[in-house]
Scaffold this motif. Sequence first.
Motif, PDB file in Angstrom:
ATOM      1  N   TYR A 245      -5.257   5.593  -0.782  1.00 41.81           N
ATOM      2  CA  TYR A 245      -4.171   4.619  -0.937  1.00 41.81           C
ATOM      3  C   TYR A 245      -4.362   3.792  -2.205  1.00 41.81           C
ATOM      4  CZ  TYR A 245      -2.569   5.485   3.799  1.00 41.81           C
ATOM      5  OH  TYR A 245      -2.065   6.080   4.929  1.00 41.81           O
TER       6      TYR A 245
ATOM      7  N   GLN B  14      -7.586   0.340  -4.945  1.00 42.83           N
ATOM      8  CA  GLN B  14      -7.391   1.625  -4.284  1.00 42.83           C
ATOM      9  C   GLN B  14      -8.578   1.906  -3.376  1.00 42.83           C
ATOM     10  OE1 GLN B  14      -7.198   4.834  -7.089  1.00 42.83           O
ATOM     11  NE2 GLN B  14      -8.855   4.035  -8.335  1.00 42.83           N
TER      12      GLN B  14
ATOM     13  N   ASP C 139      -9.101   5.320   2.183  1.00 41.90           N
ATOM     14  CA  ASP C 139      -8.292   5.165   3.393  1.00 41.90           C
ATOM     15  C   ASP C 139      -7.692   3.762   3.373  1.00 41.90           C
ATOM     16  OD1 ASP C 139     -10.263   3.348   4.496  1.00 41.90           O
ATOM     17  OD2 ASP C 139     -11.409   5.091   5.144  1.00 41.90           O
ATOM     18  N   LEU C 140      -6.793   3.507   4.292  1.00 38.29           N
ATOM     19  CA  LEU C 140      -6.074   2.230   4.293  1.00 38.29           C
ATOM     20  C   LEU C 140      -7.016   1.044   4.481  1.00 38.29           C
ATOM     21  CD1 LEU C 140      -3.291   1.005   3.999  1.00 38.29           C
ATOM     22  CD2 LEU C 140      -2.951   1.312   6.445  1.00 38.29           C
TER      23      LEU C 140
ATOM     24  N   PHE D 203       0.842  -1.189   0.000  1.00 35.47           N
ATOM     25  CA  PHE D 203       0.000   0.000   0.000  1.00 35.47           C
ATOM     26  C   PHE D 203       0.881   1.244   0.000  1.00 35.47           C
ATOM     27  CE2 PHE D 203      -2.380  -3.395   1.880  1.00 35.47           C
ATOM     28  CZ  PHE D 203      -3.660  -3.244   1.376  1.00 35.47           C
ATOM     29  N   THR D 204       0.513   2.211  -0.846  1.00 32.79           N
ATOM     30  CA  THR D 204       1.204   3.500  -0.857  1.00 32.79           C
ATOM     31  C   THR D 204       0.149   4.600  -0.911  1.00 32.79           C
ATOM     32  OG1 THR D 204       1.418   3.386  -3.269  1.00 32.79           O
ATOM     33  CG2 THR D 204       3.319   2.687  -1.983  1.00 32.79           C
ATOM     34  N   LYS D 205       0.481   5.723  -0.295  1.00 33.37           N
ATOM     35  CA  LYS D 205      -0.416   6.875  -0.359  1.00 33.37           C
ATOM     36  C   LYS D 205      -0.406   7.417  -1.783  1.00 33.37           C
ATOM     37  CE  LYS D 205      -0.412   8.582   4.318  1.00 33.37           C
ATOM     38  NZ  LYS D 205      -0.223   9.743   5.202  1.00 33.37           N
ATOM     39  N   LYS D 206      -1.592   7.794  -2.254  1.00 31.09           N
ATOM     40  CA  LYS D 206      -1.679   8.417  -3.570  1.00 31.09           C
ATOM     41  C   LYS D 206      -0.952   9.760  -3.525  1.00 31.09           C
ATOM     42  CE  LYS D 206      -6.069   6.577  -5.180  1.00 31.09           C
ATOM     43  NZ  LYS D 206      -7.390   6.982  -5.685  1.00 31.09           N
TER      44      LYS D 206
ATOM     45  N   SER E 156       5.948   2.947   1.781  1.00 31.96           N
ATOM     46  CA  SER E 156       5.021   1.853   1.476  1.00 31.96           C
ATOM     47  C   SER E 156       4.794   0.994   2.709  1.00 31.96           C
ATOM     48  CB  SER E 156       5.568   0.976   0.352  1.00 31.96           C
ATOM     49  OG  SER E 156       5.605   1.677  -0.856  1.00 31.96           O
TER      50      SER E 156
END
Length: 91
Positions: free
Chosen positions: A18, A31, A34-35, A9-12, A75
């Motif tokens: 995410y 996507q 939120d996580l 997972f990575t922040k947009k 990540s």
Amino acid sequence: MKIVYPAVFTKKKDGSGYEAYFPDLEGCFAQGPDLEDAADQARDAATDWILVEMDEGNDLPEVSHKEDLVLEEGSIVKYLTMTIQLVPGYD
């Protein structure tokens, strides 16, 4: 049957949530805002991916170990469990 794969997972970049991908499941992305939602979406995407592979008679890929993954800074790796319900007569 329960199957576990790592999801990354990575922040947009625009901060709107995410993105997630599975290093072992080629082309499997998701996507969410939120996580938690991204993880739910990723679990659904992986379940669908696995079902297609099984329907086509393909072997599932080996599971990567977290320490073998090359990650972008920031990540997060989460191991997600997908539950696949086999129906009687499924070979």
